[in-house]
Design an enzyme around this catalytic site. Structure first.
Site, PDB file in Angstrom:
ATOM      1  N   SER E  99       4.639  -9.280  -0.668  1.00  9.35           N
ATOM      2  CA  SER E  99       4.680  -7.823  -0.753  1.00  9.35           C
ATOM      3  C   SER E  99       3.315  -7.185  -0.991  1.00  9.35           C
ATOM      4  CB  SER E  99       5.683  -7.381  -1.826  1.00  9.35           C
ATOM      5  OG  SER E  99       5.169  -7.602  -3.104  1.00  9.35           O
ATOM      6  N   LYS E 142       9.258  -1.107  -9.194  1.00  9.51           N
ATOM      7  CA  LYS E 142       7.863  -0.867  -8.819  1.00  9.51           C
ATOM      8  C   LYS E 142       7.496   0.606  -8.958  1.00  9.51           C
ATOM      9  CE  LYS E 142       7.271  -4.786  -5.625  1.00  9.51           C
ATOM     10  NZ  LYS E 142       7.331  -5.228  -4.205  1.00  9.51           N
TER      11      LYS E 142
HETATM   12 CA   LIG Z   1       7.953  -9.814  -2.661  1.00 15.26          CA
END
Ligand SMILES: [Ca+2]
Ligand SMILES: [Ca+2]
Ligand SMILES: [Ca+2]
Ligand SMILES: [Ca+2]
Ligand SMILES: [Ca+2]
Ligand SMILES: [Ca+2]
Ligand SMILES: [Ca+2]
Ligand SMILES: [Ca+2]
Ligand SMILES: [Ca+2]
Ligand SMILES: [Ca+2]
Ligand SMILES: [Ca+2]
Ligand SMILES: [Ca+2]
Lengths: 207, 207, 207, 207, 207, 207
Positions: E99, E142
């Site tokens: 990511s 996040k």
């Molecule tokens: Ca990830």
């Protein structure tokens, strides 16, 4: 046998030798980061049973130094024409963790500039590639070890100030602290303007 | 079979062969560090089933020698134009630990200067990259082994003096001790001024 | 399948093929060390499922040969201009230990000088970098295997003489022994003065 | 899925494709050794999930070919100016053992000479560096597989003749055997004098 | 100690420093991707205890940048004449996953163009070699971490829009989102047209 | 998260992007093989958590392409002057097996010729070094996945035709099949004669 010997601070006659602070299961200890240069092709050798994190710490310190060489007046050819060895005694004691970051950076800066390191100074703190200093653990034990070894000044990350505030004052007597946020501040404190005796004179092959 | 044979000290006719002292589960033993050079490109080969710590010890000894080559009157081109092999018999016995540090350094200094090593001399002690000598363990067992093998002089770290003081005098008869703090002192004692017979004459390719 | 086939000694027509003696759980066996050279850049390839100790043995043999090339009249350029492959059949049988040391050294000396190896000769013994020959185990089993395979002469370390003295004389009939202390003695016995038929003529590129 | 597909022999139109015989837990199979060359610098790539013994077999075959290049009229520059890839389908099936040795050697000899391989020929046998052919296991199963796949001639080690003698004659009908001791004999049987169609024309850079 | 420190967003003064979003067992965190260049030969160093997937992510970002250098006006000689180091503090915290792909790509694009990164911007998303942006997990955690750290704008994959739609609006207040499908869109948003202060001036050796 | 996302076929605008078919525990999926080139020295980088078999598949595809470059009108200098990266998203999903062989070969052929890949085409099949196409498993699941993703044509090995015959016709509606034996046939079907927009113009350094 597999713990650091009770070392004492010695002196600042040699370039590349800087005092760090380690924190192990049996308490704090000082440790020495030793760097040496010899004619070569830019090879990096690490020894002293360093773990992965500590090896990456050394590589990060070297990359920082290389990309900031100009402001320390290091000729970039030095990196290509000399081999660098960084050793951390005692040789049989496994060591790891990022807290020797600023000590390694100072050791490298000293060996590549041949400048003297400040007397009776120790330090502990992680570095990042852009030159930030990050806080580390075991501050109380490390400070006791530094005092025991004869250290008079200690460099710590600003974010470790709170750990100092929690220590009884009598343990801090005789030691003064520098709290820093960046690698620039570390080097300004740790590196003296004068060079060591018999400073290495760098020679470059034509290439 | 997997322990050192009972070796006897032999002679000092060959450059690069130095007597060290090992300490294993079954007692002390002498061991030989053997170095050889052949024309090449500066490659280092280590053999004798050496563990990580002992390999790093050899690399540290070599880096020390390279960055202090001038004071031993070694031309730096030698490092680039010859391959170095360091072997520690017996070939099938696993060996580790930092205590062969000064023995390795002396072996390298002898092979690169072609100077003779002092007769009937053994040594044990860790080295650091800046040239300090650190104390090691198993002193009593090592001394007994040295005597048994015909050794007359032993170099130890100053900080190992206390181990000698605890040994009954009758075990020490016939052996004299040198206590040192630095690699300089080791080499001053161990390396004779004269070269070995048929000393290698170094030749350098043009590069 | 995973043991040495019952091999028979063959002949000494090819350079670089030398008969050694192995000692496994199922008894003694002869084995062949095979070396070949092809134009290249000094690369060393080892094959035959050799363990770490045996690989180090080959590297030690090669270093010894390189640093003593002159006395065997080997031009040092040969090492840089040819690739060396050492193979020990059978290819699927794992092999280890230092006892093939002198066999490997003899194989290398033969391939690099193109000199013939003495007929019906086998040998077993560890080598060290300075050229000492060290004793090895399994002597009785190895000798029986050598006789079975048609071997007439065997080179052993002097310190293995005691193992021979313990063997009943009828098992020793038809085989003669050479006891040696150094690699020099091994090569003097094993290498014939004449070259093999169609000996390789070494050619060196200009470099 | 993890066993060789039931392959059929195909043809001998391409250089470097040779039929070997494998012996697995589920019986015998034919397998193909495929070699290809492309302009490069002498790199060797092995693929097909080959185990250590089989990889060493390929390296031994290549070393043999290199040191015997002259008698096959292969210019040594070819080895330095082309990269060699040896693949053994099926790509997901793990393979090991030394018995593909002579098949690999024949594949390499064919690709480097661009000579055609004899039609409907298969082979199995270990090679050694000096060019001996050693016996291998699973002969009965391998022969049945070869017949099933349309093979007409099979090369085996002389020392495998005894395995054939134990097989009932009706299983051997339609297949003829070549028993060999050396690699020379293998290549004499397996390599036809003519080159393949559109044979690769080797070009060498100036170096 | 082995989790990310609670970091705060700092500033955009340095090229190569970009804010990413991580998702661990204890919640979301921001992290910094730091890149530096120093004169060299195109070597790539990765540090910060990165796992295999994250290392491949960095390599993919670098390959993308190299094959699309022209449209970012990066001279291809820069890749060959500088060494690149990518570090992700904190140095002792193991990190993995794809990511950080677009964050790494942006960090590389910034250091090679010396262009400033948009202020108070964070991002999370996988990249592919052809420049697609793929969705990632942990979006809610996040975003909370980004807000806590002072972030004002966040870049996400279009296919992560559905994750935002499921978050209560009050948690999204004060942060704006950019939903993208390609790397081109990421760089258009993230890289400002102006260079950083004291931007590195690239110098190329003649080769 | 650790399974392929449900991807849809996109378009054929970019060279080097080819659609393959994967078969996992949870069913069939399409996957994309992405290749990119950047100026370099012929380095190969593989990413996407590829297992050993899949990496060997890529190496085999590259060797095939190199030794058959002439018939695809690829200048051999391209291989030496460009670095190749092959990536298979999603980056965190471990992938293995030989069935992407023809997809990888097509991806490489497209990136090195800059020719467009046929629209809405997918394929699955192992390759061998001589250019044979071998059958693979999971055909039914792969076909369902392809249809779901919008694929109109599928290339399979001739020996997989029997798997198709066993699938109910209604599942096959809207998809047409190409059954092949060789890599030549694959490329003839998959590569269109025209180049992609903004096709890379290869430039070679003088060497
Ligand atoms: Ca990830
Ligand atoms: Ca680790
Ligand atoms: Ca720490
Ligand atoms: Ca270790
Ligand atoms: Ca020790
Ligand atoms: Ca071992
Ligand atoms: Ca042995
Ligand atoms: Ca193995
Ligand atoms: Ca076999
Ligand atoms: Ca992995
Ligand atoms: Ca594997
Ligand atoms: Ca498969």
């Amino acid at each position: 046998a597999e713990v650091f010997d009770k070392e004492l601070y010695q002196n600042n006659k040699l370039a590349g030798v800087v005092t760090g602070l380690a924190w192990t299961a049996v308490g704090g200890e000082i440790l020495f980061i030793e760097s040496s240069l010899s004619k070569g092709k830019g090879k990096l050798t690490l020894s002293g049973q360093l773990g992965d994190v500590m090896k990456e710490s050394a590589m990060t310190a070297l990359s920082y130094l290389k990309s900031n060489a100009e402001q320390l007046e290091i000729d970039h050819k030095t990196f290509e024409n000399y081999d660098l060895h960084v050793h951390v005694p005692a040789g049989a004691v496994p060591k790891d963790g990022p807290s020797a970051g600023i000590t390694m950076l100072t050791s490298l800066a000293s060996i590549f500039t041949q400048r003297k390191v400040k007397n009776k100074l120790a330090m502990t703190g992680e570095i990042t590639l852009r030159g930030k200093v990050l806080p580390v653990g075991g501050i109380k034990e490390k400070i006791l070890a530094a005092k025991r070894a004869g250290i008079k000044e200690i460099i710590l990350c600003n974010r470790n100030k709170k750990d100092i505030d929690e220590i009884d004052d009598r343990y801090l007597k005789g030691v003064s602290f520098h709290f820093v946020d960046t690698v620039d501040e570390v080097l300004e404190i740790a590196l003296l303007p004068q060079k060591v005796q018999n400073a290495l004179k760098f020679e470059f092959s034509q290439n």
